[in-house]
Design a protein around this motif. Structure first.
Motif, PDB file in Angstrom:
ATOM      1  N   ILE A  59     -70.233   2.052 -75.559  1.00 52.35           N
ATOM      2  CA  ILE A  59     -69.519   2.474 -76.764  1.00 52.35           C
ATOM      3  C   ILE A  59     -68.076   2.024 -76.622  1.00 52.35           C
ATOM      4  CG2 ILE A  59     -68.737   4.432 -78.157  1.00 52.35           C
ATOM      5  CD1 ILE A  59     -71.193   5.959 -77.023  1.00 52.35           C
ATOM      6  N   GLU A  60     -67.604   1.314 -77.623  1.00 46.99           N
ATOM      7  CA  GLU A  60     -66.226   0.850 -77.668  1.00 46.99           C
ATOM      8  C   GLU A  60     -65.525   1.479 -78.855  1.00 46.99           C
ATOM      9  OE1 GLU A  60     -64.509  -1.276 -75.560  1.00 46.99           O
ATOM     10  OE2 GLU A  60     -66.259  -1.116 -74.259  1.00 46.99           O
ATOM     11  N   LEU A  61     -64.360   2.030 -78.624  1.00 44.61           N
ATOM     12  CA  LEU A  61     -63.531   2.570 -79.696  1.00 44.61           C
ATOM     13  C   LEU A  61     -62.365   1.614 -79.911  1.00 44.61           C
ATOM     14  CD1 LEU A  61     -63.411   6.395 -78.922  1.00 44.61           C
ATOM     15  CD2 LEU A  61     -65.035   5.101 -80.309  1.00 44.61           C
ATOM     16  N   ASP A  62     -62.226   1.141 -81.125  1.00 40.65           N
ATOM     17  CA  ASP A  62     -61.232   0.132 -81.443  1.00 40.65           C
ATOM     18  C   ASP A  62     -60.146   0.684 -82.349  1.00 40.65           C
ATOM     19  OD1 ASP A  62     -62.817  -1.632 -80.020  1.00 40.65           O
ATOM     20  OD2 ASP A  62     -63.778  -2.468 -81.804  1.00 40.65           O
ATOM     21  N   GLY A  63     -58.916   0.434 -81.964  1.00 46.58           N
ATOM     22  CA  GLY A  63     -57.775   0.809 -82.785  1.00 46.58           C
ATOM     23  C   GLY A  63     -57.346  -0.346 -83.669  1.00 46.58           C
ATOM     24  N   SER A  64     -56.183  -0.223 -84.247  1.00 49.42           N
ATOM     25  CA  SER A  64     -55.702  -1.230 -85.200  1.00 49.42           C
ATOM     26  C   SER A  64     -55.479  -2.589 -84.554  1.00 49.42           C
ATOM     27  CB  SER A  64     -54.416  -0.746 -85.869  1.00 49.42           C
ATOM     28  OG  SER A  64     -53.415  -0.511 -84.889  1.00 49.42           O
ATOM     29  N   GLY A  65     -55.299  -2.633 -83.251  1.00 47.24           N
ATOM     30  CA  GLY A  65     -55.110  -3.900 -82.559  1.00 47.24           C
ATOM     31  C   GLY A  65     -56.344  -4.784 -82.557  1.00 47.24           C
ATOM     32  N   LEU A  90     -72.054  -0.559 -79.114  1.00 50.60           N
ATOM     33  CA  LEU A  90     -71.737   0.144 -80.359  1.00 50.60           C
ATOM     34  C   LEU A  90     -70.215   0.180 -80.481  1.00 50.60           C
ATOM     35  CD1 LEU A  90     -74.137   3.223 -80.054  1.00 50.60           C
ATOM     36  CD2 LEU A  90     -74.541   1.091 -81.291  1.00 50.60           C
ATOM     37  N   ARG A  91     -69.703  -0.310 -81.607  1.00 51.90           N
ATOM     38  CA  ARG A  91     -68.257  -0.313 -81.838  1.00 51.90           C
ATOM     39  C   ARG A  91     -67.925   0.600 -83.004  1.00 51.90           C
ATOM     40  NH1 ARG A  91     -65.021  -3.589 -79.460  1.00 51.90           N
ATOM     41  NH2 ARG A  91     -65.896  -5.195 -78.136  1.00 51.90           N
ATOM     42  N   PHE A  92     -66.902   1.399 -82.781  1.00 51.24           N
ATOM     43  CA  PHE A  92     -66.406   2.284 -83.827  1.00 51.24           C
ATOM     44  C   PHE A  92     -64.893   2.144 -83.872  1.00 51.24           C
ATOM     45  CE2 PHE A  92     -70.181   4.313 -82.015  1.00 51.24           C
ATOM     46  CZ  PHE A  92     -70.962   4.466 -83.146  1.00 51.24           C
ATOM     47  N   TYR A  93     -64.344   2.263 -85.064  1.00 52.95           N
ATOM     48  CA  TYR A  93     -62.894   2.310 -85.199  1.00 52.95           C
ATOM     49  C   TYR A  93     -62.418   3.736 -84.959  1.00 52.95           C
ATOM     50  CZ  TYR A  93     -62.811  -2.397 -87.119  1.00 52.95           C
ATOM     51  OH  TYR A  93     -62.926  -3.749 -87.277  1.00 52.95           O
TER      52      TYR A  93
END
Length: 119
Positions: A59-65, A90-93
Protein backbone atom coordinates in the motif's frame (compact mmCIF):
# COMPACT_ATOMS: atom_id res chain seq x y z
CA UNK A 1 13.29 -11.13 0.11
CA UNK A 2 16.06 -9.08 -1.47
CA UNK A 3 16.44 -5.50 -0.32
CA UNK A 4 19.02 -2.75 -0.24
CA UNK A 5 20.51 -2.94 3.27
CA UNK A 6 21.28 0.78 3.15
CA UNK A 7 17.52 1.42 3.23
CA UNK A 8 17.06 -0.20 6.67
CA UNK A 9 18.17 2.91 8.57
CA UNK A 10 15.96 5.13 6.40
CA UNK A 11 12.99 2.78 6.86
CA UNK A 12 13.39 2.98 10.65
CA UNK A 13 13.46 6.78 10.48
CA UNK A 14 10.36 6.80 8.27
CA UNK A 15 8.52 4.58 10.79
CA UNK A 16 9.26 7.11 13.51
CA UNK A 17 8.16 10.02 11.34
CA UNK A 18 5.06 8.77 9.55
CA UNK A 19 2.88 11.30 7.79
CA UNK A 20 -0.52 12.06 9.38
CA UNK A 21 -2.20 9.96 6.67
CA UNK A 22 0.12 7.01 7.28
CA UNK A 23 -0.53 7.33 11.01
CA UNK A 24 -4.28 7.30 10.50
CA UNK A 25 -4.24 4.26 8.22
CA UNK A 26 -1.81 2.42 10.51
CA UNK A 27 -3.38 3.18 13.89
CA UNK A 28 -7.02 3.04 12.77
CA UNK A 29 -6.87 -0.01 10.51
CA UNK A 30 -3.67 -1.80 9.50
CA UNK A 31 -2.08 -2.19 12.94
CA UNK A 32 -4.83 -4.56 14.07
CA UNK A 33 -5.68 -6.05 10.66
CA UNK A 34 -5.18 -9.75 10.04
CA UNK A 35 -3.07 -10.79 8.22
CA UNK A 36 -0.26 -8.64 9.55
CA UNK A 37 1.07 -5.56 7.77
CA UNK A 38 4.51 -4.02 8.20
CA UNK A 39 5.32 -0.32 8.00
CA UNK A 40 8.08 1.10 5.82
CA UNK A 41 9.29 -2.25 4.49
CA UNK A 42 12.46 -2.30 2.37
CA UNK A 43 11.84 -4.26 -0.84
CA UNK A 44 14.50 -4.25 -3.54
CA UNK A 45 15.73 -0.66 -3.86
CA UNK A 46 12.47 0.75 -2.53
CA UNK A 47 10.71 1.23 0.78
CA UNK A 48 7.02 0.35 0.70
CA UNK A 49 4.74 2.41 2.94
CA UNK A 50 2.90 -0.75 4.08
CA UNK A 51 3.46 -4.40 3.18
CA UNK A 52 1.53 -7.60 3.83
CA UNK A 53 3.77 -10.61 3.16
CA UNK A 54 0.95 -13.16 3.31
CA UNK A 55 -1.03 -11.39 0.59
CA UNK A 56 2.00 -9.86 -1.15
CA UNK A 57 0.23 -6.51 -1.11
CA UNK A 58 1.91 -3.13 -0.94
CA UNK A 59 0.00 0.00 0.00
CA UNK A 60 1.39 3.35 -1.06
CA UNK A 61 0.02 6.67 0.16
CA UNK A 62 0.77 9.52 -2.20
CA UNK A 63 0.74 13.21 -1.42
CA UNK A 64 0.69 16.16 -3.78
CA UNK A 65 4.29 15.50 -4.80
CA UNK A 66 3.12 12.46 -6.75
CA UNK A 67 0.85 14.43 -9.10
CA UNK A 68 3.58 15.59 -11.48
CA UNK A 69 4.37 13.79 -14.73
CA UNK A 70 7.89 12.99 -13.50
CA UNK A 71 6.57 11.52 -10.25
CA UNK A 72 3.92 9.52 -12.11
CA UNK A 73 6.64 8.02 -14.30
CA UNK A 74 8.77 7.08 -11.28
CA UNK A 75 5.72 5.60 -9.52
CA UNK A 76 4.88 3.56 -12.63
CA UNK A 77 8.45 2.20 -12.80
CA UNK A 78 8.34 1.34 -9.11
CA UNK A 79 4.97 -0.38 -9.46
CA UNK A 80 6.17 -2.35 -12.50
CA UNK A 81 9.21 -3.58 -10.57
CA UNK A 82 7.19 -4.56 -7.49
CA UNK A 83 4.58 -6.32 -9.63
CA UNK A 84 7.40 -8.27 -11.31
CA UNK A 85 8.06 -9.73 -7.84
CA UNK A 86 4.45 -10.94 -7.65
CA UNK A 87 3.24 -8.02 -5.51
CA UNK A 88 -0.04 -6.17 -5.89
CA UNK A 89 0.39 -2.42 -5.40
CA UNK A 90 -2.51 -0.34 -4.11
CA UNK A 91 -2.07 3.43 -4.36
CA UNK A 92 -4.17 5.97 -2.56
CA UNK A 93 -3.87 9.73 -2.34
CA UNK A 94 -3.71 11.36 1.07
CA UNK A 95 -7.04 13.02 0.25
CA UNK A 96 -8.57 9.52 -0.02
CA UNK A 97 -7.54 8.91 3.59
CA UNK A 98 -9.09 12.25 4.60
CA UNK A 99 -12.35 11.99 2.67
CA UNK A 100 -12.96 8.28 1.98
CA UNK A 101 -11.19 6.44 4.79
CA UNK A 102 -13.67 3.59 5.12
CA UNK A 103 -13.74 3.07 1.36
CA UNK A 104 -9.93 2.83 1.35
CA UNK A 105 -10.12 0.24 4.13
CA UNK A 106 -12.73 -1.71 2.15
CA UNK A 107 -10.55 -1.73 -0.98
CA UNK A 108 -7.61 -3.02 1.06
CA UNK A 109 -9.74 -5.69 2.69
CA UNK A 110 -11.15 -6.87 -0.65
CA UNK A 111 -7.66 -7.00 -2.19
CA UNK A 112 -6.40 -9.13 0.70
CA UNK A 113 -9.38 -11.48 0.39
CA UNK A 114 -8.71 -11.83 -3.34
CA UNK A 115 -5.05 -12.69 -2.76
CA UNK A 116 -5.29 -15.14 0.13
CA UNK A 117 -7.70 -17.48 1.77
CA UNK A 118 -8.32 -16.68 5.42
CA UNK A 119 -9.09 -19.57 7.77
Amino acid sequence: MHYNHENVKLARALRKNMTPWEQKLWHSFLKVYTPRFQRQKPIGSYIADFYCSKGKIIIELDGSGHITEKANKKDAERTKYLESLGMKVLRFYNTDIDKNFYSVCSVIDEAIKERITLN
